[in-house]
Design a protein around this motif. Structure first.
Motif, PDB file in Angstrom:
ATOM      1  N   SER A  96       2.275   1.534  -3.415  1.00 38.21           N
ATOM      2  CA  SER A  96       1.361   2.221  -4.493  1.00 38.21           C
ATOM      3  C   SER A  96       0.943   3.902  -4.176  1.00 38.21           C
ATOM      4  O   SER A  96       0.792   4.534  -5.156  1.00 38.21           O
ATOM      5  CB  SER A  96      -0.203   1.377  -4.091  1.00 38.21           C
ATOM      6  N   THR A  97       1.222   4.128  -2.853  1.00 40.17           N
ATOM      7  CA  THR A  97       0.901   5.626  -2.697  1.00 40.17           C
ATOM      8  C   THR A  97       2.103   6.617  -3.370  1.00 40.17           C
ATOM      9  O   THR A  97       2.017   7.506  -4.042  1.00 40.17           O
ATOM     10  CB  THR A  97       0.902   5.788  -1.367  1.00 40.17           C
ATOM     11  N   ASN A  99      -7.422  17.708  -2.602  1.00 43.61           N
ATOM     12  CA  ASN A  99      -6.122  16.899  -2.114  1.00 43.61           C
ATOM     13  C   ASN A  99      -5.835  17.510  -0.583  1.00 43.61           C
ATOM     14  O   ASN A  99      -5.416  16.760   0.310  1.00 43.61           O
ATOM     15  CB  ASN A  99      -5.187  17.381  -2.816  1.00 43.61           C
ATOM     16  N   LEU A 146       6.988   9.373   2.854  1.00 45.75           N
ATOM     17  CA  LEU A 146       6.315   7.992   2.303  1.00 45.75           C
ATOM     18  C   LEU A 146       7.672   7.192   1.902  1.00 45.75           C
ATOM     19  O   LEU A 146       7.580   6.009   1.939  1.00 45.75           O
ATOM     20  CB  LEU A 146       5.708   8.352   0.843  1.00 45.75           C
ATOM     21  N   ARG A 198       1.532   6.610  -7.019  1.00 43.71           N
ATOM     22  CA  ARG A 198       0.602   7.340  -7.427  1.00 43.71           C
ATOM     23  C   ARG A 198       1.162   8.773  -7.273  1.00 43.71           C
ATOM     24  O   ARG A 198       1.025   9.591  -8.219  1.00 43.71           O
ATOM     25  CB  ARG A 198      -0.558   7.214  -6.271  1.00 43.71           C
ATOM     26  N   CYS A 231      -4.765   4.501   5.679  1.00 39.71           N
ATOM     27  CA  CYS A 231      -4.112   5.891   5.341  1.00 39.71           C
ATOM     28  C   CYS A 231      -3.434   5.668   3.986  1.00 39.71           C
ATOM     29  O   CYS A 231      -3.894   6.718   3.280  1.00 39.71           O
ATOM     30  CB  CYS A 231      -3.110   6.303   6.337  1.00 39.71           C
ATOM     31  N   TYR A 232      -2.647   4.634   3.752  1.00 37.55           N
ATOM     32  CA  TYR A 232      -2.124   4.532   2.371  1.00 37.55           C
ATOM     33  C   TYR A 232      -3.130   4.382   1.233  1.00 37.55           C
ATOM     34  O   TYR A 232      -2.999   4.886   0.387  1.00 37.55           O
ATOM     35  CB  TYR A 232      -1.036   3.407   2.489  1.00 37.55           C
ATOM     36  N   TRP A 262      -4.837   7.705   0.712  1.00 38.47           N
ATOM     37  CA  TRP A 262      -3.976   8.609  -0.119  1.00 38.47           C
ATOM     38  C   TRP A 262      -4.170   7.999  -1.723  1.00 38.47           C
ATOM     39  O   TRP A 262      -4.087   8.829  -2.344  1.00 38.47           O
ATOM     40  CB  TRP A 262      -2.667   8.546   0.468  1.00 38.47           C
ATOM     41  N   THR A 263      -3.825   6.850  -1.532  1.00 39.57           N
ATOM     42  CA  THR A 263      -3.773   6.158  -3.114  1.00 39.57           C
ATOM     43  C   THR A 263      -4.949   6.492  -3.759  1.00 39.57           C
ATOM     44  O   THR A 263      -5.052   6.948  -4.686  1.00 39.57           O
ATOM     45  CB  THR A 263      -3.415   4.859  -3.019  1.00 39.57           C
ATOM     46  N   CYS A 292       0.721  -1.272   0.160  1.00 40.11           N
ATOM     47  CA  CYS A 292       0.032   0.085   0.068  1.00 40.11           C
ATOM     48  C   CYS A 292       0.862   1.336  -0.010  1.00 40.11           C
ATOM     49  O   CYS A 292       0.655   2.329  -0.842  1.00 40.11           O
ATOM     50  CB  CYS A 292      -0.993  -0.080   1.313  1.00 40.11           C
ATOM     51  N   CYS A 293       2.034   1.110   0.665  1.00 44.00           N
ATOM     52  CA  CYS A 293       2.764   2.241   0.808  1.00 44.00           C
ATOM     53  C   CYS A 293       3.363   2.561  -0.615  1.00 44.00           C
ATOM     54  O   CYS A 293       3.530   3.600  -0.972  1.00 44.00           O
ATOM     55  CB  CYS A 293       3.958   2.187   1.785  1.00 44.00           C
TER      56      CYS A 293
END
Length: 265
Positions: A20-21, A164, A41, A24, A208-209, A212-213, A17-18
């Motif tokens: 992917s963020t 955002n 990140l 992104r 959270c990740y 954000w993503t 997940c991190c």
């Protein structure tokens, strides 16, 4: 007690997940808009990679955590400063006020650090790791104060913010509140419940990740939204006038201080 078999899949999912963020932000070029957030990140990615590859009980992860986690804690402060600047980017006077607010909160934050230092010794960890945990929960406790002040302000006045920025405000608040609360629980949980804290942190961080993503976008930088909706048009005009007046007063005050300093020199 949480089974240790749950820990590894959660850590892997958290790493993915991190990642992917990070991808992104790179794809949307938002790393240029929020460089401290992107740095946070990347540092988190280093920690999670060491955790997944070497394991939480390894010497390599121990030293990675001992040196990298304090760096991430400092970046936490820069991330919140970046967010304050983004919220008040169209209000020069309030942007100056935000620095004062951060200064006041910074003066209050050591109280949180003191409370965490006075918390009972932990049965789950000790030594260098415990010192790092105490430092982190003191920092995150102070940043929770920042976020409460900021959320109160943007909920009081009907100001428009980029989507955002609102997403970052909400998810930062969840991150810091969950981090400080779960790390404080380390001092009170009995021996053998360490996985409960680790898994709890992983769950909140994954959330959270993913947030954000999914929620951060390119259009979110110029598509504005208002946090406070259900107010009458008359009340809205009064609040906006109050906000503009406050901003103008602070701008003039800042100019007066600058002129005084230049005249004195």
């Amino acid at each position: 007690m949480t089974s240790a078999s749950v820990e590894s899949p959660l850590q892997v999912l958290c790493l993915l997940c991190c990642l992917s963020t990070v991808a992104r932000l790179l794809r949307l070029r938002l790393w240029r808009v929020y460089p401290f957030f992107f740095s946070f990140l990347c540092v988190s990615l280093v920690l999670l990679s060491a955790l997944v590859y070497y394991g939480s009980g390894s010497t390599t992860f121990f030293w990675t955590y001992a040196y990298v986690e304090p760096v991430r804690n400092i970046i936490y402060i820069l991330v919140v400063w970046e967010l304050f600047s983004a919220v008040f980017r169209t209000y020069a006077g309030l942007r100056s006020l935000s620095r004062w607010v951060m200064g006041i909160a910074a003066a209050i934050a050591p109280i949180g650090l003191l409370l965490t230092l006075l918390a009972p010794a932990s049965r789950l960890t000790h030594g260098r790791v415990m010192r790092v945990l105490r430092f982190e929960r003191g920092i995150t406790f102070g940043l929770v104060i920042f976020m409460i002040i900021l959320l109160y302000f943007i909920s009081k006045y009907p100001i428009k913010l980029p989507r955002n920025v609102v997403v970052l405000c909400i998810l930062y608040s969840i991150w810091f509140l969950s981090d400080s609360a779960l790390l404080l629980s380390v001092s009170f949980l009995p021996e053998g419940y360490g996985n409960l804290v680790n898994d709890g942190l992983a769950v909140f961080q994954i959330g959270c990740y993913m947030g954000w993503t999914v929620l951060l976008s390119k259009t979110g930088e110029y598509r504005e939204m208002r946090v406070r909706h259900n107010i009458s048009p008359e009340r809205e005009r009064l609040l906006i006038a109050e906000l503009d007046t406050m901003n103008d007063v602070l701008v003039r005050a800042g100019r007066s201080i600058s002129h005084s300093r230049s005249g004195g020199s």
